[in-house]
Scaffold this motif. Structure first.
Motif, PDB file in Angstrom:
ATOM      1  N   GLY A   1      -5.110  22.406   5.612  1.00 11.85           N
ATOM      2  CA  GLY A   1      -6.504  22.470   6.030  1.00 11.85           C
ATOM      3  C   GLY A   1      -7.475  21.838   5.062  1.00 11.85           C
ATOM      4  N   ARG A   2      -6.980  20.986   4.167  1.00 12.53           N
ATOM      5  CA  ARG A   2      -7.841  20.322   3.200  1.00 12.53           C
ATOM      6  C   ARG A   2      -7.513  18.826   3.170  1.00 12.53           C
ATOM      7  NH1 ARG A   2     -10.496  24.120   0.197  1.00 12.53           N
ATOM      8  NH2 ARG A   2     -11.204  22.601  -1.354  1.00 12.53           N
ATOM      9  N   SER A   3      -8.484  18.053   2.714  1.00  9.88           N
ATOM     10  CA  SER A   3      -8.343  16.605   2.598  1.00  9.88           C
ATOM     11  C   SER A   3      -8.402  16.216   1.130  1.00  9.88           C
ATOM     12  CB  SER A   3      -9.464  15.898   3.369  1.00  9.88           C
ATOM     13  OG  SER A   3      -9.458  14.510   3.097  1.00  9.88           O
ATOM     14  N   TYR A   4      -7.469  15.358   0.710  1.00  9.65           N
ATOM     15  CA  TYR A   4      -7.393  14.918  -0.680  1.00  9.65           C
ATOM     16  C   TYR A   4      -7.456  13.393  -0.724  1.00  9.65           C
ATOM     17  CZ  TYR A   4      -5.698  19.666  -1.380  1.00  9.65           C
ATOM     18  OH  TYR A   4      -5.582  21.036  -1.393  1.00  9.65           O
ATOM     19  N   GLU A   5      -8.409  12.862  -1.466  1.00  7.71           N
ATOM     20  CA  GLU A   5      -8.475  11.423  -1.674  1.00  7.71           C
ATOM     21  C   GLU A   5      -7.351  11.006  -2.610  1.00  7.71           C
ATOM     22  OE1 GLU A   5     -10.475   9.259  -0.181  1.00  7.71           O
ATOM     23  OE2 GLU A   5     -11.370  10.903   0.976  1.00  7.71           O
ATOM     24  N   ALA A   6      -6.712   9.887  -2.303  1.00  4.91           N
ATOM     25  CA  ALA A   6      -5.576   9.450  -3.096  1.00  4.91           C
ATOM     26  C   ALA A   6      -5.514   7.927  -3.125  1.00  4.91           C
ATOM     27  CB  ALA A   6      -4.273  10.010  -2.522  1.00  4.91           C
ATOM     28  N   THR A   7      -4.694   7.426  -4.004  1.00  7.94           N
ATOM     29  CA  THR A   7      -4.347   6.012  -4.056  1.00  7.94           C
ATOM     30  C   THR A   7      -2.865   5.881  -3.757  1.00  7.94           C
ATOM     31  OG1 THR A   7      -6.044   5.494  -5.700  1.00  7.94           O
ATOM     32  CG2 THR A   7      -4.202   3.960  -5.529  1.00  7.94           C
ATOM     33  N   TRP A   8      -2.501   4.943  -2.886  1.00 11.14           N
ATOM     34  CA  TRP A   8      -1.092   4.712  -2.609  1.00 11.14           C
ATOM     35  C   TRP A   8      -0.630   3.434  -3.309  1.00 11.14           C
ATOM     36  CZ3 TRP A   8       0.839   0.311  -0.253  1.00 11.14           C
ATOM     37  CH2 TRP A   8      -0.073  -0.483   0.464  1.00 11.14           C
ATOM     38  N   LYS A   9       0.634   3.404  -3.675  1.00  9.66           N
ATOM     39  CA  LYS A   9       1.206   2.216  -4.313  1.00  9.66           C
ATOM     40  C   LYS A   9       2.678   2.097  -3.954  1.00  9.66           C
ATOM     41  CE  LYS A   9       1.818  -0.202  -8.713  1.00  9.66           C
ATOM     42  NZ  LYS A   9       1.580  -0.163 -10.184  1.00  9.66           N
ATOM     43  N   ARG A  10       3.052   0.917  -3.514  1.00 12.53           N
ATOM     44  CA  ARG A  10       4.457   0.576  -3.241  1.00 12.53           C
ATOM     45  C   ARG A  10       4.695  -0.784  -3.875  1.00 12.53           C
ATOM     46  NH1 ARG A  10       7.196  -0.706   2.601  1.00 12.53           N
ATOM     47  NH2 ARG A  10       9.398  -0.667   1.943  1.00 12.53           N
ATOM     48  N   GLY A  11       5.406  -0.794  -4.981  1.00  9.80           N
ATOM     49  CA  GLY A  11       5.520  -2.010  -5.774  1.00  9.80           C
ATOM     50  C   GLY A  11       6.396  -3.081  -5.171  1.00  9.80           C
ATOM     51  N   ALA A  12       7.392  -2.693  -4.386  1.00  4.72           N
ATOM     52  CA  ALA A  12       8.314  -3.644  -3.768  1.00  4.72           C
ATOM     53  C   ALA A  12       8.857  -3.028  -2.494  1.00  4.72           C
ATOM     54  CB  ALA A  12       9.460  -3.982  -4.722  1.00  4.72           C
ATOM     55  N   ALA A  13       9.381  -3.886  -1.617  1.00  4.50           N
ATOM     56  CA  ALA A  13       9.871  -3.402  -0.334  1.00  4.50           C
ATOM     57  C   ALA A  13      11.018  -2.417  -0.496  1.00  4.50           C
ATOM     58  CB  ALA A  13      10.309  -4.583   0.536  1.00  4.50           C
ATOM     59  N   GLU A  14      11.794  -2.546  -1.567  1.00  2.00           N
ATOM     60  CA  GLU A  14      12.921  -1.645  -1.793  1.00  2.00           C
ATOM     61  C   GLU A  14      12.494  -0.290  -2.319  1.00  2.00           C
ATOM     62  OE1 GLU A  14      14.002  -5.871  -1.953  1.00  2.00           O
ATOM     63  OE2 GLU A  14      12.578  -4.656  -3.128  1.00  2.00           O
ATOM     64  N   GLU A  15      11.229  -0.134  -2.653  1.00  2.00           N
ATOM     65  CA  GLU A  15      10.730   1.106  -3.240  1.00  2.00           C
ATOM     66  C   GLU A  15      10.011   1.963  -2.200  1.00  2.00           C
ATOM     67  OE1 GLU A  15       8.184   0.042  -6.445  1.00  2.00           O
ATOM     68  OE2 GLU A  15       9.725  -1.101  -7.521  1.00  2.00           O
ATOM     69  N   GLY A  16       9.903   3.264  -2.507  1.00  2.00           N
ATOM     70  CA  GLY A  16       9.098   4.155  -1.695  1.00  2.00           C
ATOM     71  C   GLY A  16       7.633   4.048  -2.083  1.00  2.00           C
ATOM     72  N   THR A  17       6.805   4.873  -1.478  1.00  2.00           N
ATOM     73  CA  THR A  17       5.357   4.836  -1.701  1.00  2.00           C
ATOM     74  C   THR A  17       4.937   6.072  -2.476  1.00  2.00           C
ATOM     75  OG1 THR A  17       5.088   3.672   0.404  1.00  2.00           O
ATOM     76  CG2 THR A  17       3.106   4.604  -0.594  1.00  2.00           C
ATOM     77  N   ALA A  18       4.193   5.843  -3.564  1.00  2.00           N
ATOM     78  CA  ALA A  18       3.681   6.951  -4.373  1.00  2.00           C
ATOM     79  C   ALA A  18       2.217   7.175  -4.054  1.00  2.00           C
ATOM     80  CB  ALA A  18       3.851   6.635  -5.860  1.00  2.00           C
ATOM     81  N   PHE A  19       1.816   8.447  -4.033  1.00  2.00           N
ATOM     82  CA  PHE A  19       0.424   8.821  -3.795  1.00  2.00           C
ATOM     83  C   PHE A  19      -0.072   9.601  -5.006  1.00  2.00           C
ATOM     84  CE2 PHE A  19       2.229   8.048   0.316  1.00  2.00           C
ATOM     85  CZ  PHE A  19       1.204   7.436   1.040  1.00  2.00           C
ATOM     86  N   THR A  20      -1.168   9.132  -5.575  1.00  2.00           N
ATOM     87  CA  THR A  20      -1.690   9.764  -6.785  1.00  2.00           C
ATOM     88  C   THR A  20      -3.171  10.063  -6.641  1.00  2.00           C
ATOM     89  OG1 THR A  20      -2.082   7.588  -7.778  1.00  2.00           O
ATOM     90  CG2 THR A  20       0.001   8.669  -8.309  1.00  2.00           C
ATOM     91  N   ALA A  21      -3.625  11.069  -7.401  1.00  2.00           N
ATOM     92  CA  ALA A  21      -5.040  11.421  -7.450  1.00  2.00           C
ATOM     93  C   ALA A  21      -5.759  10.489  -8.424  1.00  2.00           C
ATOM     94  CB  ALA A  21      -5.191  12.873  -7.884  1.00  2.00           C
ATOM     95  N   GLY A  22      -7.069  10.664  -8.535  1.00  5.04           N
ATOM     96  CA  GLY A  22      -7.871   9.809  -9.395  1.00  5.04           C
ATOM     97  C   GLY A  22      -7.456   9.851 -10.846  1.00  5.04           C
ATOM     98  N   ASP A  23      -6.904  10.990 -11.304  1.00  8.65           N
ATOM     99  CA  ASP A  23      -6.478  11.114 -12.694  1.00  8.65           C
ATOM    100  C   ASP A  23      -5.032  10.682 -12.902  1.00  8.65           C
ATOM    101  OD1 ASP A  23      -5.113  13.133 -11.452  1.00  8.65           O
ATOM    102  OD2 ASP A  23      -5.940  14.763 -12.676  1.00  8.65           O
TER     103      ASP A  23
END
Length: 328
Positions: A287-309
């Motif tokens: 029930g909450r919304s969190y702003e994040a940044t996503w990053k996927r460095g290469a097609a063989e990798e998964g996607t990481a989601f991180t907060a501002g810090d």
């Protein structure tokens, strides 16, 4: 009245799909399909978690391209998917890719065609099984060359059936157990997602709507169920042949959507979702919304989601829906 069920006849060789019937072409126009003759022709017979992700999963995930035209709803088997990706397609419409690792439902569908950007998205998994009804003719060699196991009806006719209660081409269903004898397990979900306690901060949100030019998705939080309830194009998603899809986590991932090198049979470029790179995201859980940044460095990798810090944004345990939205 019970629906008739029978198997699919043997097809031609892989990549050889018959020409669409006129009725199927009409339906395909409304659904933003690819080339007629390479999509679903409507003539097949009819239907009678782990917190860590090891580098070598025990087996492949099953990825299924699922129709999301209004005529295809309610879909079957989405409630059992570990991850569902929502992708833009031609005409401002949407299509789904459902990924299965921990459960295999009795049926999934309606199954529809693949797109170029699916190949990049699926590179994060170890030789996944891809179930789809066809593809644009010039895309088929790329699918054959991709590090995956392609299983359209032409190569796995016994895995597909028709539902007499729906009109073609929105009635092709997959029987997953004909492609995988059993679920591969959570270790196969090499998505890069982290699950655990909710991050700090965030803001309360009761619902979130994402709009495409000709489609919309609304996710409404149910505290009673502890899940997000889904509405598509303003209407709630009902249960069909099982439970109702109710993700624990919803991700609105802002990506670059450019023109693909391929066109549909109307001459329109298919959208290409760039799932490798980085950008903004919004993670909805509890029930909450969190702003994040996503990053996927290469097609063989998964996607990481991180907060501002820079700390990881954990997902809630349970199914995940990822909606690919354009950059604001």
């Amino acid at each position: 009245m019970r629906k008739r069920v029978r198997g699919v006849r043997r097809g031609t060789r892989a990549g050889a799909v018959p020409v669409l019937l006129a009725a199927a072409v009409t339906a395909a126009l409304a659904a933003g399909c690819t080339s007629p003759g390479k999509e679903d022709d409507g003539r097949a017979p009819h239907l009678e978690r782990s917190h860590t992700q090891p580098p070598h999963p025990a087996g492949p995930v099953l990825a299924v391209k699922v129709d999301n035209a209004p005529e295809a709803r309610p879909q079957r088997g989405l409630d059992a998917a570990d991850v569902v990706y929502v992708e833009p397609v031609e005409g401002g419409l949407s299509r789904l890719m459902a990924v299965y690792a921990t459960r295999l439902p009795e049926a999934v569908g309606p199954v529809r065609s693949a797109r170029e950007s699916d190949l990049e998205l699926l590179r994060q998994f170890d030789r996944p099984v891809l179930a789809f009804s066809g593809a644009q003719s010039k895309l088929l060699p790329l699918i054959d060359a991709a590090p995956l196991r392609a299983e359209p009806p032409a190569t796995a006719p016994d895995a597909y059936v028709r539902d007499d209660g729906r009109a073609a081409p929105h009635n092709l269903l997959l029987r997953p157990d004909r492609l995988l004898p059993s679920p591969s397990g959570a270790a196969a979900l090499t998505t890069g997602y982290r699950y655990g306690e909710a991050p700090g901060g965030g803001r309360p949100v009761s619902s979130r709507t994402v709009r495409y030019p000709a489609a919309s998705f609304t996710f409404t939080w149910s505290a009673e169920r502890g899940r997000w309830l889904i509405a598509m194009d303003g209407g709630p998603v009902p249960a069909a042949g099982g439970g109702r899809p109710e993700p624990a986590t919803v991700v609105v991932q802002h990506v670059t959507v450019r023109k693909s090198a391929f066109r549909d049979f109307l001459g329109s470029n298919s959208p290409y979702v760039e799932s490798v790179g980085s950008g903004r995201a919004e993670v909805l859980r509890d029930g909450r919304s969190y702003e994040a940044t996503w990053k996927r460095g290469a097609a063989e990798e998964g996607t990481a989601f991180t907060a501002g810090d820079g700390t990881p944004v954990n997902f809630a345990e349970g199914p995940v829906w990822v909606v690919f939205a354009g950059t604001p």
